[in-house]
Design an enzyme around this catalytic site. Sequence first.
Site, PDB file in Angstrom:
ATOM      1  CG  ASP A 245      -1.941   0.823   1.106  1.00  0.00           C
ATOM      2  OD1 ASP A 245      -3.205   0.691   0.944  1.00  0.00           O
ATOM      3  OD2 ASP A 245      -1.570   2.303   1.370  1.00  0.00           O
TER       4      ASP A 245
ATOM      5  CB  VAL B 193      -8.524   1.777  -5.727  1.00  0.00           C
ATOM      6  CG1 VAL B 193      -8.188   1.061  -7.202  1.00  0.00           C
ATOM      7  CG2 VAL B 193      -7.460   2.749  -5.406  1.00  0.00           C
TER       8      VAL B 193
ATOM      9  CG  HIS C 103      -7.944  -2.948  -2.935  1.00  0.00           C
ATOM     10  ND1 HIS C 103      -8.992  -2.469  -3.754  1.00  0.00           N
ATOM     11  CD2 HIS C 103      -7.803  -2.221  -1.998  1.00  0.00           C
ATOM     12  CE1 HIS C 103      -9.440  -1.163  -3.061  1.00  0.00           C
ATOM     13  NE2 HIS C 103      -8.644  -1.105  -1.982  1.00  0.00           N
TER      14      HIS C 103
ATOM     15  CG  HIS D  15      -6.703  -3.160   2.668  1.00  0.00           C
ATOM     16  ND1 HIS D  15      -5.990  -2.139   2.481  1.00  0.00           N
ATOM     17  CD2 HIS D  15      -7.771  -2.894   2.134  1.00  0.00           C
ATOM     18  CE1 HIS D  15      -6.698  -1.297   1.960  1.00  0.00           C
ATOM     19  NE2 HIS D  15      -7.867  -1.586   1.631  1.00  0.00           N
TER      20      HIS D  15
END
Lengths: 114, 114
Positions: free
Chosen positions: B30, B96, B100, B102
Amino acid sequence: MSDCLFCKIIKNEIPSKIVYRDDLVTAFWDIHPQTPVHILIVPNQHIAGAAELTPAHAETLAAMFVAANAIAAEHGVAQSGYRLTINQGPDSGQAVFHLHLHLFGGKRMSDRRG
Amino acid sequence: MSDCLFCKIIKNEIPSKIVYRDDLVTAFWDIHPQTPVHILIVPNQHIAGAAELTPAHAETLAAMFVAANAIAAEHGVAQSGYRLTINQGPDSGQAVFHLHLHLFGGKRMSDRRG
């Protein structure tokens, strides 16, 4: 597993607020909700945690996320948004050793994760 | 998608600190880490978010979680623990619109999710 809290919930041996059930997945309210909507989505099969996941669990994992989306819609957070979290191990605060996907929603969530 | 930040990272059109890559998944740091280990695991295929997931994504989802476990091991948090989170929609802070996962680790994480 005979001594697993979530296995007992899945088998209706312990009462819980179940919101969803199919062949692969059961979902129920967290006993201590941290957000207005806080539901746990668990595989019916006993899997101790995310660290145990292999490609053989693909269908079960997909069922968990598809269930999460249906539950989000049913609880009115599909558009407002929701956070999906799996905790693995001590630093994460994992408290029950049966894989569970937290669905958090119903309020603006913090970007702080520390 | 030609205007997707993560698609550009996957195609090496934008520099990033890539830590893992296979046929289905790419992972990179990130850009603003919130924990000592903070890596994003993304499908190579453009999927806008968790709300788009269907049973057809089973193999991709499994690859994301298997990659997460390998990355956790490589970054020294497999035993100490890690948190895996997908944000969907406004209340979650999704920033975004390419799915994704994390991976947070390297410190004791708060139980507060609000």
